[in-house]
Design a protein around this motif. Sequence first.
Motif, short mmCIF file in Angstrom:
data_model
loop_
_atom_site.label_atom_id
_atom_site.label_comp_id
_atom_site.label_asym_id
_atom_site.label_seq_id
_atom_site.Cartn_x
_atom_site.Cartn_y
_atom_site.Cartn_z
N THR A 138 -35.13 21.00 -12.26
CA THR A 138 -34.46 21.49 -13.35
C THR A 138 -34.76 20.41 -14.91
O THR A 138 -35.29 21.10 -16.01
CB THR A 138 -33.16 21.75 -13.27
OG1 THR A 138 -32.98 22.33 -12.17
CG2 THR A 138 -32.26 22.04 -14.61
N ALA A 139 -34.51 19.28 -14.78
CA ALA A 139 -34.80 18.41 -15.90
C ALA A 139 -36.14 18.18 -16.34
O ALA A 139 -36.51 18.25 -17.58
CB ALA A 139 -34.22 16.89 -15.54
N ARG A 140 -37.15 18.29 -15.28
CA ARG A 140 -38.57 17.95 -15.77
C ARG A 140 -39.15 19.33 -16.45
O ARG A 140 -39.91 19.30 -17.14
CB ARG A 140 -39.48 17.57 -14.33
CG ARG A 140 -40.83 17.51 -14.74
CD ARG A 140 -41.56 17.01 -13.19
NE ARG A 140 -41.58 17.80 -12.23
CZ ARG A 140 -40.70 17.87 -11.13
NH1 ARG A 140 -40.13 17.06 -11.02
NH2 ARG A 140 -40.94 18.94 -10.42
N THR A 141 -38.55 20.50 -15.94
CA THR A 141 -39.25 21.84 -16.67
C THR A 141 -38.38 22.27 -17.45
O THR A 141 -38.82 23.04 -18.32
CB THR A 141 -39.22 22.82 -15.01
OG1 THR A 141 -37.91 23.21 -14.75
CG2 THR A 141 -40.21 22.22 -14.14
N GLY A 142 -37.10 21.81 -17.57
CA GLY A 142 -36.04 22.51 -18.65
C GLY A 142 -35.52 23.90 -18.16
O GLY A 142 -34.75 24.38 -19.05
N THR A 143 -35.86 24.55 -16.94
CA THR A 143 -35.22 25.47 -16.55
C THR A 143 -34.65 25.30 -15.24
O THR A 143 -35.09 24.61 -14.28
CB THR A 143 -36.18 26.74 -16.56
OG1 THR A 143 -37.35 26.38 -15.69
CG2 THR A 143 -36.63 27.07 -17.96
N PRO A 144 -33.34 25.93 -14.77
CA PRO A 144 -32.65 25.66 -13.80
C PRO A 144 -33.64 25.99 -12.61
O PRO A 144 -34.13 27.18 -12.64
CB PRO A 144 -31.57 26.55 -13.65
CG PRO A 144 -31.43 26.73 -15.45
CD PRO A 144 -32.74 26.81 -15.85
N HIS A 145 -33.64 25.32 -11.53
CA HIS A 145 -34.62 25.50 -10.17
C HIS A 145 -33.52 25.53 -9.10
O HIS A 145 -32.57 24.47 -8.92
CB HIS A 145 -35.67 24.63 -10.22
CG HIS A 145 -36.87 25.05 -10.61
ND1 HIS A 145 -36.95 25.00 -12.09
CD2 HIS A 145 -38.02 25.72 -10.50
CE1 HIS A 145 -38.15 25.83 -12.67
NE2 HIS A 145 -38.77 25.91 -11.73
N THR A 146 -33.79 26.21 -7.92
CA THR A 146 -32.74 25.97 -6.61
C THR A 146 -33.66 25.69 -5.63
O THR A 146 -34.59 25.95 -5.37
CB THR A 146 -32.14 27.28 -6.37
OG1 THR A 146 -31.51 27.61 -7.78
CG2 THR A 146 -31.33 27.26 -5.20
N LYS A 147 -33.02 25.00 -4.68
CA LYS A 147 -33.58 24.34 -3.46
C LYS A 147 -33.14 25.66 -2.58
O LYS A 147 -32.25 25.80 -2.30
CB LYS A 147 -33.17 22.85 -2.77
CG LYS A 147 -33.47 21.93 -3.96
CD LYS A 147 -32.96 20.51 -3.14
CE LYS A 147 -33.27 19.34 -3.98
NZ LYS A 147 -32.61 18.17 -3.43
N LEU A 148 -34.31 25.81 -1.52
CA LEU A 148 -34.26 26.75 -0.52
C LEU A 148 -34.38 26.11 0.70
O LEU A 148 -35.18 24.88 0.77
CB LEU A 148 -34.97 27.98 -0.58
CG LEU A 148 -34.71 28.77 -1.90
CD1 LEU A 148 -35.82 30.04 -1.93
CD2 LEU A 148 -33.36 29.44 -2.05
N TYR A 149 -33.74 26.49 1.72
CA TYR A 149 -33.88 25.92 3.09
C TYR A 149 -34.25 27.02 4.09
O TYR A 149 -33.66 28.09 4.04
CB TYR A 149 -32.55 25.20 3.48
CG TYR A 149 -32.18 23.98 2.60
CD1 TYR A 149 -32.41 22.57 2.86
CD2 TYR A 149 -31.46 24.25 1.42
CE1 TYR A 149 -32.25 21.92 2.36
CE2 TYR A 149 -31.17 23.46 0.56
CZ TYR A 149 -31.48 22.11 0.96
OH TYR A 149 -31.14 20.98 0.18
N ARG A 150 -34.62 26.60 5.26
CA ARG A 150 -34.80 27.52 6.40
C ARG A 150 -33.93 27.35 7.36
O ARG A 150 -33.49 26.25 7.83
CB ARG A 150 -36.20 27.43 6.84
CG ARG A 150 -37.36 28.17 5.96
CD ARG A 150 -38.47 28.02 6.66
NE ARG A 150 -39.12 26.67 6.95
CZ ARG A 150 -40.14 26.48 7.44
NH1 ARG A 150 -40.91 27.22 8.06
NH2 ARG A 150 -40.63 25.25 7.58
N GLU A 151 -33.07 28.31 8.00
CA GLU A 151 -32.29 28.18 9.09
C GLU A 151 -32.69 27.70 10.32
O GLU A 151 -33.85 28.24 10.79
CB GLU A 151 -31.45 29.53 9.11
CG GLU A 151 -30.34 29.48 10.05
CD GLU A 151 -29.72 30.73 10.46
OE1 GLU A 151 -28.63 30.87 10.97
OE2 GLU A 151 -30.32 32.04 10.20
#
Length: 313
Positions: free
Chosen positions: A81-94
Amino acid sequence: MQTSSTHWLDVMHSNGIRVTSAELMYYRNKVAAFQRHQRLQPPKSQTGAILSKHKGRGMEFDEVRHYQAGDDVRSIDWRVTARTGTPHTKLYREERERPVMVIVDLGPTLQFGTQLLVKSVQACHLAAALGWLAISRNDRIGGLISSGQDHREVRPQGRQHGMMRLVQALVEQQHRSNDSPTQATQTLDDLIQRTQQVARPGTIVHCISDWLTASNDTFDRLLAIRRHCQLHAYQLTDPFELDMPLPAASNPLAITDGQQSPLVMDTQQRNAYLEAMQTKQAELQQHFQQLGVRPQRVDAGQALEQQWAEVMR
């Protein structure tokens, strides 16, 4: 007590009052039979630590994508998010190797039985059967077991090691509750609150109790657990509680713990008790309906294996 019940206790080397590890080990050899009535059994091709395509809060990192409305803020990748300037979310696999927790209430109201077993012993039998089923699926088994005075936590672990720790905790806590039922200080709500704190998202949670001491707070906490976990509820009952026999005028009912003087009940007291119990059962049914969970009733007056198909229906 019926002859069949006496024979079953002899086979199990049980007195029906204090559970033993041998009784709980018995269910290890019943897994194949139980699985025929068990709904959580995954297809054979999906057993073990196999990852599904479902993305959620799990152990295995999958990818980062742009933040979307409704995403958990705890999953935000702040570096990206800090590097790109837009919020990003981590995704996980169950992970398919899911944690399973059995939550077992062994408080004072479960130290009661009139036929085969006291309810606390049957609760341990049910917990053990669910545990052996879990490790047969290569899941990790753990639990929280409350004696009514304190609780034991068993962190989910795989294979025999996790199951043996659970068996030990069940035996120790049932003996503790059975020996000193009047010293209870921990409530069912305390136990469910702790479950809410330790059950990770995606956990299969089996809650075992008679629910006689459940409060509104208890069900509020269960609702919070259900939002992130797969929740199952089981209600321990005794035939005497639901259909107390009518006492004869010359032979009133007498209830005792074997040490204190019997509590004698006449017909009027018996009817008042049954009315109160029916009201309580109706309240519990309403709470579970609102929760969206159908509790499975387990009779302490009958061997667990004789009711398993009904329990898992």
